[in-house]
Design a protein around this motif. Sequence first.
Motif, PDB file in Angstrom:
ATOM      1  N   PHE A 201       0.820  -1.208   0.000  1.00 25.73           N
ATOM      2  CA  PHE A 201       0.000   0.000   0.000  1.00 25.73           C
ATOM      3  C   PHE A 201       0.854   1.258   0.000  1.00 25.73           C
ATOM      4  N   GLY A 202       0.366   2.263  -0.718  1.00 22.44           N
ATOM      5  CA  GLY A 202       0.948   3.591  -0.701  1.00 22.44           C
ATOM      6  C   GLY A 202      -0.161   4.612  -0.508  1.00 22.44           C
ATOM      7  N   PHE A 203       0.208   5.845  -0.134  1.00 23.05           N
ATOM      8  CA  PHE A 203      -0.802   6.860   0.187  1.00 23.05           C
ATOM      9  C   PHE A 203      -0.429   8.195  -0.444  1.00 23.05           C
ATOM     10  N   ARG A 204      -1.444   8.909  -0.911  1.00 19.32           N
ATOM     11  CA  ARG A 204      -1.270  10.240  -1.481  1.00 19.32           C
ATOM     12  C   ARG A 204      -2.339  11.164  -0.889  1.00 19.32           C
ATOM     13  N   GLY A 205      -1.948  12.402  -0.618  1.00 21.67           N
ATOM     14  CA  GLY A 205      -2.899  13.401  -0.156  1.00 21.67           C
ATOM     15  C   GLY A 205      -3.119  13.434   1.338  1.00 21.67           C
ATOM     16  N   ASN A 206      -2.548  12.489   2.065  1.00 22.85           N
ATOM     17  CA  ASN A 206      -2.738  12.472   3.522  1.00 22.85           C
ATOM     18  C   ASN A 206      -1.796  13.467   4.191  1.00 22.85           C
ATOM     19  N   ARG A 207      -2.345  14.245   5.108  1.00 21.21           N
ATOM     20  CA  ARG A 207      -1.546  15.195   5.873  1.00 21.21           C
ATOM     21  C   ARG A 207      -1.771  15.010   7.374  1.00 21.21           C
ATOM     22  N   PHE A 208      -3.021  14.933   7.763  1.00 19.90           N
ATOM     23  CA  PHE A 208      -3.315  14.796   9.189  1.00 19.90           C
ATOM     24  C   PHE A 208      -2.885  13.421   9.708  1.00 19.90           C
ATOM     25  N   LEU A 209      -3.264  12.374   9.007  1.00 18.41           N
ATOM     26  CA  LEU A 209      -2.834  11.016   9.360  1.00 18.41           C
ATOM     27  C   LEU A 209      -1.588  10.683   8.555  1.00 18.41           C
ATOM     28  N   ARG A 211       1.640   8.301   7.110  1.00 16.79           N
ATOM     29  CA  ARG A 211       1.716   6.973   6.477  1.00 16.79           C
ATOM     30  C   ARG A 211       1.729   5.883   7.556  1.00 16.79           C
ATOM     31  N   ASN A 212       2.501   6.103   8.629  1.00 19.44           N
ATOM     32  CA  ASN A 212       2.557   5.101   9.702  1.00 19.44           C
ATOM     33  C   ASN A 212       1.200   4.934  10.379  1.00 19.44           C
ATOM     34  N   ASP A 213       0.460   6.048  10.547  1.00 18.34           N
ATOM     35  CA  ASP A 213      -0.879   5.951  11.138  1.00 18.34           C
ATOM     36  C   ASP A 213      -1.788   5.080  10.279  1.00 18.34           C
ATOM     37  N   LEU A 214      -1.738   5.305   8.974  1.00 18.17           N
ATOM     38  CA  LEU A 214      -2.606   4.561   8.058  1.00 18.17           C
ATOM     39  C   LEU A 214      -2.189   3.091   7.962  1.00 18.17           C
ATOM     40  N   LEU A 215      -0.877   2.847   7.946  1.00 22.19           N
ATOM     41  CA  LEU A 215      -0.413   1.453   7.912  1.00 22.19           C
ATOM     42  C   LEU A 215      -0.771   0.721   9.209  1.00 22.19           C
ATOM     43  N   ALA A 216      -0.808   1.449  10.324  1.00 24.74           N
ATOM     44  CA  ALA A 216      -1.228   0.822  11.584  1.00 24.74           C
ATOM     45  C   ALA A 216      -2.679   0.359  11.489  1.00 24.74           C
ATOM     46  N   LEU A 217      -3.515   1.146  10.813  1.00 23.13           N
ATOM     47  CA  LEU A 217      -4.903   0.737  10.606  1.00 23.13           C
ATOM     48  C   LEU A 217      -4.984  -0.511   9.732  1.00 23.13           C
ATOM     49  N   VAL A 218      -4.101  -0.564   8.719  1.00 23.34           N
ATOM     50  CA  VAL A 218      -4.060  -1.748   7.852  1.00 23.34           C
ATOM     51  C   VAL A 218      -3.676  -2.981   8.670  1.00 23.34           C
TER      52      VAL A 218
END
Length: 288
Positions: A201-209, A211-218
């Motif tokens: 997974f990769g992420f674009r446009g995230n500022r508040f959360l 990459r590590n926050d989003l990967l933790a959700l994954v």
Amino acid sequence: LPISPASAAASTEAGVVIESIEAEGMTGLGAAELQSVLELGVGDEFVEARARRSADGLADLYRYRGFPEARVSSRFDRGAGIWSLSVDEGAPLRIARIRIESVESNGLAARPGWQRIEAALRSRFALFTGEIFDREKATAGARALQSALVDEEYIGAAVGEVLIEREKAAPDPVPAVAAGKTASGWVSLRIRVEPGEKVGFGFRGNRFLSRNDLLALVREQRALGLGANYLETLRVRFVEAYRAAGFTQASVTAFPVERPGSEGRHVTWVIDEGIRSRIRSEEHTSEL
């Protein structure tokens, strides 16, 4: 109600209380395993039937943990109040080889990087050739393989039961860990693995959360389980996280791309966080 000395004495006249418990010959199992099968303890009245069941239970546990020849005898010294368990463990059953197999027709070896992953799986299995075949450890090892596949970014992975096959003879050469040690027999273990789909997974446009926050959700959702509809499951999870933080208009879109050479899939998540809502608090005063 408290027991008076007279009633306490009367309660022990019908039988003899166990003052101590001794176990002889136990090397393959420890005190915790012994305690798990005993139906009697220090201070209990000795009951022959419960003592016999305890001895049988200990023998069964030994067989489950890789000692098929184990025998346990029980005796009680009524004069001293000592309950003794004598264990003859016998020779253990040892592991000749371990095979990790695929349900796929072309096998796992065709997958890019699978040799490295298989080595990681073997190290997580917690049992190795030459060691005593412990069914409890084998079951725990299968669960560890499932976790290892999740760590390797596989979605929909499944690990089957550990299949056991008796070998007619010891392996040649005998694994170093078993050299010079006794064995009542040898078994091969087969673990059927369905890795599922490898997804990064990769992420674009995230500022508040981050990459590590989003990967933790994954990772949290992987642990709970991800099925065939995993993209929608994760999208909803991301949106919920943003809305909980006040981004009520956040939107998340997945853009999956197949990696070349059958290396799985890469998903880019494009995130439009929107404006964070703020709740204003107003203080009201009143005159009396």
